[in-house]
Design an enzyme around this catalytic site. Structure first.
Site, mmCIF file in Angstrom:
data_model
loop_
_atom_site.group_PDB
_atom_site.id
_atom_site.type_symbol
_atom_site.label_atom_id
_atom_site.label_comp_id
_atom_site.label_asym_id
_atom_site.label_seq_id
_atom_site.Cartn_x
_atom_site.Cartn_y
_atom_site.Cartn_z
ATOM 1 N N HIS A 212 -2.549 7.469 6.995
ATOM 2 C CA HIS A 212 -1.536 8.333 6.373
ATOM 3 C C HIS A 212 -2.144 9.641 5.860
ATOM 4 O O HIS A 212 -1.546 10.700 6.021
ATOM 5 C CB HIS A 212 -0.847 7.626 5.196
ATOM 6 C CG HIS A 212 0.257 6.700 5.595
ATOM 7 N ND1 HIS A 212 1.351 7.106 6.334
ATOM 8 C CD2 HIS A 212 0.464 5.383 5.342
ATOM 9 C CE1 HIS A 212 2.169 6.074 6.524
ATOM 10 N NE2 HIS A 212 1.653 5.013 5.932
ATOM 11 N N GLY B 126 0.849 -1.183 0.000
ATOM 12 C CA GLY B 126 0.000 0.000 0.000
ATOM 13 C C GLY B 126 0.885 1.233 0.000
ATOM 14 O O GLY B 126 2.026 1.186 0.472
ATOM 15 N N CYS C 116 5.691 -0.419 7.582
ATOM 16 C CA CYS C 116 5.366 0.730 6.737
ATOM 17 C C CYS C 116 6.635 1.170 6.019
ATOM 18 O O CYS C 116 7.699 1.225 6.632
ATOM 19 C CB CYS C 116 4.839 1.864 7.617
ATOM 20 S SG CYS C 116 4.439 3.369 6.712
ATOM 21 N N LEU C 117 6.522 1.477 4.729
ATOM 22 C CA LEU C 117 7.696 1.917 3.969
ATOM 23 C C LEU C 117 8.304 3.190 4.559
ATOM 24 O O LEU C 117 9.493 3.433 4.424
ATOM 25 C CB LEU C 117 7.326 2.151 2.501
ATOM 26 C CG LEU C 117 6.879 0.919 1.707
ATOM 27 C CD1 LEU C 117 6.427 1.331 0.312
ATOM 28 C CD2 LEU C 117 7.983 -0.123 1.626
ATOM 29 N N HIS D 194 -4.701 1.302 7.427
ATOM 30 C CA HIS D 194 -3.323 1.788 7.559
ATOM 31 C C HIS D 194 -3.082 2.988 6.630
ATOM 32 O O HIS D 194 -2.557 4.024 7.058
ATOM 33 C CB HIS D 194 -2.349 0.645 7.237
ATOM 34 C CG HIS D 194 -0.901 1.036 7.265
ATOM 35 N ND1 HIS D 194 -0.010 0.526 8.176
ATOM 36 C CD2 HIS D 194 -0.180 1.880 6.466
ATOM 37 C CE1 HIS D 194 1.192 1.067 7.951
ATOM 38 N NE2 HIS D 194 1.118 1.882 6.913
ATOM 39 N N GLU D 195 -3.501 2.860 5.370
ATOM 40 C CA GLU D 195 -3.267 3.934 4.392
ATOM 41 C C GLU D 195 -4.132 5.158 4.687
ATOM 42 O O GLU D 195 -3.700 6.294 4.492
ATOM 43 C CB GLU D 195 -3.527 3.436 2.965
ATOM 44 C CG GLU D 195 -2.657 2.260 2.527
ATOM 45 C CD GLU D 195 -1.172 2.465 2.760
ATOM 46 O OE1 GLU D 195 -0.693 3.605 2.677
ATOM 47 O OE2 GLU D 195 -0.484 1.464 3.044
HETATM 48 NI NI NI Z 1 2.418 3.082 5.827
#
Ligand code: NI
Length: 182
Positions: free
Chosen positions: A144, A45, A98-99, A140-141
């Site tokens: 953000h 994601g 998470c990236l 999760h996204e």
């Molecule tokens: Ni993330």
């Protein structure tokens, strides 16, 4: 175009993102770039703030979870100006990463199901219910685009234990196999 992933400490991750203009002609390119950036970093994601744009858009592709959750149909989706209408079902604890927070993995409790409305990449409006891993990625996204990251959702004790790791990220003391921007 592959963007650098903006990591913890970069103020863009803390902004409440602005609505996307659905008539913006650069939107198809942005979506393509987001998928390209996500795949190249091996993410499932990616939200626009992670590439430095405080916009209410995120993409996901749950295909890599096919082996772990074979009962779930993999989905590749674009969410533009999404609105979560309802979170429901069981509360489930699952390890997240998470990236934007390299090398951090923690259990986060989230609901098993989400009802959400959004526009897709074709400009079509949807109201849909998602379950399982896709519901997890969506939540999760969605965080953000509201300026939140998953470590905001762990216990106070866990947060204390993560302090060092988080400051290492914002200080650039990390190695990733994708380009990052502090
Ligand atoms: Ni993330």
């Amino acid at each position: 175009m592959i963007y650098p992933i903006h990591v913890y400490g970069n103020p863009v991750l803390r902004k409440v993102s602005q609505a996307v203009d659905l008539n913006d002609h650069s939107l198809p390119e942005l979506i393509e770039d987001m998928f390209e950036t996500m795949y190249s970093a091996r993410g499932v994601g990616l939200a626009a703030p992670q590439i430095g744009k405080a916009l209410r858009i995120f993409v996901l592709d749950s295909q890599p979870y096919q082996e772990i959750f074979p009962e779930e149909e993999p989905r590749k989706l674009v969410f533009i100006n999404p609105q979560i209408e309802e979170l429901f079902g069981e509360s489930i604890a699952l390890n997240e990463g998470c990236l934007s927070l390299p090398e951090i993995y923690e259990e986060v409790v989230r609901k098993s199901s989400v009802k959400i409305n959004f526009w897709d990449e074709k400009g079509e409006y949807h109201k849909e219910v998602f379950h399982g891993i896709v519901a997890r990625i969506i939540q999760h996204e969605y965080d953000h685009i509201d300026g939140k990251v998953f470590t905001d959702r762990v216990s106070t004790l866990k947060k204390m234990l993560l302090k060092r790791k988080l400051s290492d990220i914002s200080d650039g003391k990390i190695k990733t196999n994708y380009k990052i921007k502090r």
